[in-house]
Design a protein around this motif. Structure first.
Motif, PDB file in Angstrom:
ATOM      1  N   VAL A  42     -13.511  44.316-110.644  1.00 51.63           N
ATOM      2  CA  VAL A  42     -14.061  42.962-110.794  1.00 51.63           C
ATOM      3  C   VAL A  42     -15.551  42.960-110.495  1.00 51.63           C
ATOM      4  O   VAL A  42     -16.348  42.362-111.229  1.00 51.63           O
ATOM      5  N   SER A  43     -15.945  43.660-109.449  1.00 51.69           N
ATOM      6  CA  SER A  43     -17.355  43.740-109.086  1.00 51.69           C
ATOM      7  C   SER A  43     -18.188  44.357-110.218  1.00 51.69           C
ATOM      8  O   SER A  43     -19.269  43.863-110.548  1.00 51.69           O
ATOM      9  N   THR A  44     -17.673  45.400-110.827  1.00 48.05           N
ATOM     10  CA  THR A  44     -18.376  46.055-111.935  1.00 48.05           C
ATOM     11  C   THR A  44     -18.509  45.115-113.130  1.00 48.05           C
ATOM     12  O   THR A  44     -19.587  45.006-113.734  1.00 48.05           O
ATOM     13  N   ILE A  45     -17.443  44.427-113.475  1.00 47.91           N
ATOM     14  CA  ILE A  45     -17.487  43.508-114.620  1.00 47.91           C
ATOM     15  C   ILE A  45     -18.462  42.369-114.346  1.00 47.91           C
ATOM     16  O   ILE A  45     -19.228  41.965-115.237  1.00 47.91           O
ATOM     17  N   ILE A  46     -18.482  41.868-113.134  1.00 46.70           N
ATOM     18  CA  ILE A  46     -19.422  40.791-112.798  1.00 46.70           C
ATOM     19  C   ILE A  46     -20.863  41.287-112.901  1.00 46.70           C
ATOM     20  O   ILE A  46     -21.739  40.569-113.406  1.00 46.70           O
ATOM     21  N   ARG A  47     -21.114  42.511-112.481  1.00 43.70           N
ATOM     22  CA  ARG A  47     -22.483  43.057-112.622  1.00 43.70           C
ATOM     23  C   ARG A  47     -22.853  43.222-114.094  1.00 43.70           C
ATOM     24  O   ARG A  47     -24.008  43.020-114.472  1.00 43.70           O
ATOM     25  N   ALA A  59     -27.784  36.415-102.603  1.00 41.57           N
ATOM     26  CA  ALA A  59     -27.390  37.426-101.617  1.00 41.57           C
ATOM     27  C   ALA A  59     -27.217  36.799-100.241  1.00 41.57           C
ATOM     28  O   ALA A  59     -28.013  35.967 -99.815  1.00 41.57           O
ATOM     29  N   PHE A  60     -26.137  37.205 -99.596  1.00 43.35           N
ATOM     30  CA  PHE A  60     -25.860  36.840 -98.209  1.00 43.35           C
ATOM     31  C   PHE A  60     -25.620  38.146 -97.464  1.00 43.35           C
ATOM     32  O   PHE A  60     -24.483  38.599 -97.360  1.00 43.35           O
ATOM     33  N   GLY A  61     -26.696  38.764 -97.005  1.00 43.94           N
ATOM     34  CA  GLY A  61     -26.588  40.106 -96.437  1.00 43.94           C
ATOM     35  C   GLY A  61     -26.188  41.068 -97.541  1.00 43.94           C
ATOM     36  O   GLY A  61     -26.823  41.119 -98.582  1.00 43.94           O
ATOM     37  N   LYS A  62     -25.096  41.782 -97.331  1.00 46.34           N
ATOM     38  CA  LYS A  62     -24.611  42.719 -98.360  1.00 46.34           C
ATOM     39  C   LYS A  62     -23.712  42.038 -99.382  1.00 46.34           C
ATOM     40  O   LYS A  62     -23.409  42.610-100.423  1.00 46.34           O
ATOM     41  N   ALA A  63     -23.252  40.842 -99.069  1.00 49.22           N
ATOM     42  CA  ALA A  63     -22.356  40.123 -99.980  1.00 49.22           C
ATOM     43  C   ALA A  63     -23.180  39.323-100.990  1.00 49.22           C
ATOM     44  O   ALA A  63     -24.287  38.875-100.702  1.00 49.22           O
ATOM     45  N   HIS A  64     -22.599  39.162-102.178  1.00 50.88           N
ATOM     46  CA  HIS A  64     -23.240  38.369-103.223  1.00 50.88           C
ATOM     47  C   HIS A  64     -22.312  37.251-103.670  1.00 50.88           C
ATOM     48  O   HIS A  64     -21.128  37.483-103.911  1.00 50.88           O
ATOM     49  N   GLN A  65     -22.879  36.065-103.774  1.00 47.94           N
ATOM     50  CA  GLN A  65     -22.140  34.938-104.335  1.00 47.94           C
ATOM     51  C   GLN A  65     -22.659  34.744-105.753  1.00 47.94           C
ATOM     52  O   GLN A  65     -23.854  34.591-105.977  1.00 47.94           O
ATOM     53  N   TYR A  66     -21.739  34.767-106.707  1.00 50.43           N
ATOM     54  CA  TYR A  66     -22.103  34.718-108.115  1.00 50.43           C
ATOM     55  C   TYR A  66     -21.917  33.311-108.674  1.00 50.43           C
ATOM     56  O   TYR A  66     -21.068  32.550-108.212  1.00 50.43           O
ATOM     57  N   PHE A  67     -22.716  32.987-109.676  1.00 54.02           N
ATOM     58  CA  PHE A  67     -22.637  31.678-110.325  1.00 54.02           C
ATOM     59  C   PHE A  67     -22.985  31.835-111.807  1.00 54.02           C
ATOM     60  O   PHE A  67     -23.755  32.716-112.183  1.00 54.02           O
ATOM     61  N   PRO A  68     -22.398  30.994-112.654  1.00 53.58           N
ATOM     62  CA  PRO A  68     -22.671  31.072-114.092  1.00 53.58           C
ATOM     63  C   PRO A  68     -24.092  30.615-114.411  1.00 53.58           C
ATOM     64  O   PRO A  68     -24.583  29.649-113.830  1.00 53.58           O
ATOM     65  N   ILE A  69     -24.726  31.310-115.323  1.00 55.04           N
ATOM     66  CA  ILE A  69     -26.024  30.895-115.861  1.00 55.04           C
ATOM     67  C   ILE A  69     -25.796  30.247-117.229  1.00 55.04           C
ATOM     68  O   ILE A  69     -26.410  29.245-117.554  1.00 55.04           O
ATOM     69  N   ILE A  70     -24.892  30.838-117.997  1.00 57.30           N
ATOM     70  CA  ILE A  70     -24.508  30.270-119.295  1.00 57.30           C
ATOM     71  C   ILE A  70     -23.363  29.291-119.038  1.00 57.30           C
ATOM     72  O   ILE A  70     -22.371  29.647-118.416  1.00 57.30           O
ATOM     73  N   SER A  71     -23.501  28.066-119.510  1.00 59.94           N
ATOM     74  CA  SER A  71     -22.448  27.074-119.285  1.00 59.94           C
ATOM     75  C   SER A  71     -21.252  27.347-120.189  1.00 59.94           C
ATOM     76  O   SER A  71     -21.375  27.992-121.240  1.00 59.94           O
ATOM     77  N   LYS A  72     -20.129  26.810-119.775  1.00 62.43           N
ATOM     78  CA  LYS A  72     -18.914  26.939-120.581  1.00 62.43           C
ATOM     79  C   LYS A  72     -19.115  26.265-121.934  1.00 62.43           C
ATOM     80  O   LYS A  72     -18.671  26.778-122.964  1.00 62.43           O
ATOM     81  N   GLU A  73     -19.798  25.124-121.951  1.00 64.36           N
ATOM     82  CA  GLU A  73     -20.059  24.411-123.208  1.00 64.36           C
ATOM     83  C   GLU A  73     -20.910  25.251-124.159  1.00 64.36           C
ATOM     84  O   GLU A  73     -20.646  25.294-125.364  1.00 64.36           O
ATOM     85  N   ASP A  74     -21.943  25.919-123.631  1.00 68.38           N
ATOM     86  CA  ASP A  74     -22.795  26.757-124.476  1.00 68.38           C
ATOM     87  C   ASP A  74     -22.001  27.927-125.055  1.00 68.38           C
ATOM     88  O   ASP A  74     -22.156  28.281-126.222  1.00 68.38           O
TER      89      ASP A  74
END
Length: 125
Positions: A42-47, A59-74
């Motif tokens: 999952v980590s690889t696919i997200i990268r 980034a939160f220390g070594k952890a990363h919180q991911y968020f969409p840049i491309i919207s679902k509508e787009d």
């Protein structure tokens, strides 16, 4: 930015990120069906999604919180245009008749579409 095609696995993870809005890899995995993929998968696919411009991270220390840049509508718009262009010669009528013939639409669906069309036609310009 030009939207790119997603693999089935990438699209599945994007669906989760669109639903969650922001998530750590562990939270994405929790929302996936059983059998759950490995954390590293999952980590690889997200990268990869990040490289394709679909996802950003905080980034939160070594952890990363991911968020969409491309919207679902787009992405929905991109995928629909691609489907229409590649399989229906850019003809909405052809696509519509295909869905009716394949029984993917019933009369109530057709009625709803007609109501939407009439609403659009009657809007003040």
């Amino acid at each position: 930015m030009k939207i790119k095609d997603l693999t089935r696995a990438e699209e599945q993870l994007m669906q989760v990120l669109w639903d969650l809005d922001k998530a750590f890899v562990k939270e994405v995995i929790e929302k996936l069906p059983i059998p759950k993929p490995a954390y590293n998968t999952v980590s690889t696919i997200i990268r990869i999604l990040e490289t394709k411009g679909f996802v950003g991270h905080e980034a939160f220390g070594k952890a990363h919180q991911y968020f969409p840049i491309i919207s679902k509508e787009d992405y929905k718009r991109f995928a629909t245009e691609k489907l229409l262009d590649n399989y229906f010669e850019n003809s909405v009528e052809s696509m519509f008749s295909f869905f009716v013939k394949e029984e993917k639409m019933d009369l109530s669906d057709v009625d709803e579409i007609l109501k939407m069309i009439n609403k659009i036609k009657n809007r003040p310009r």
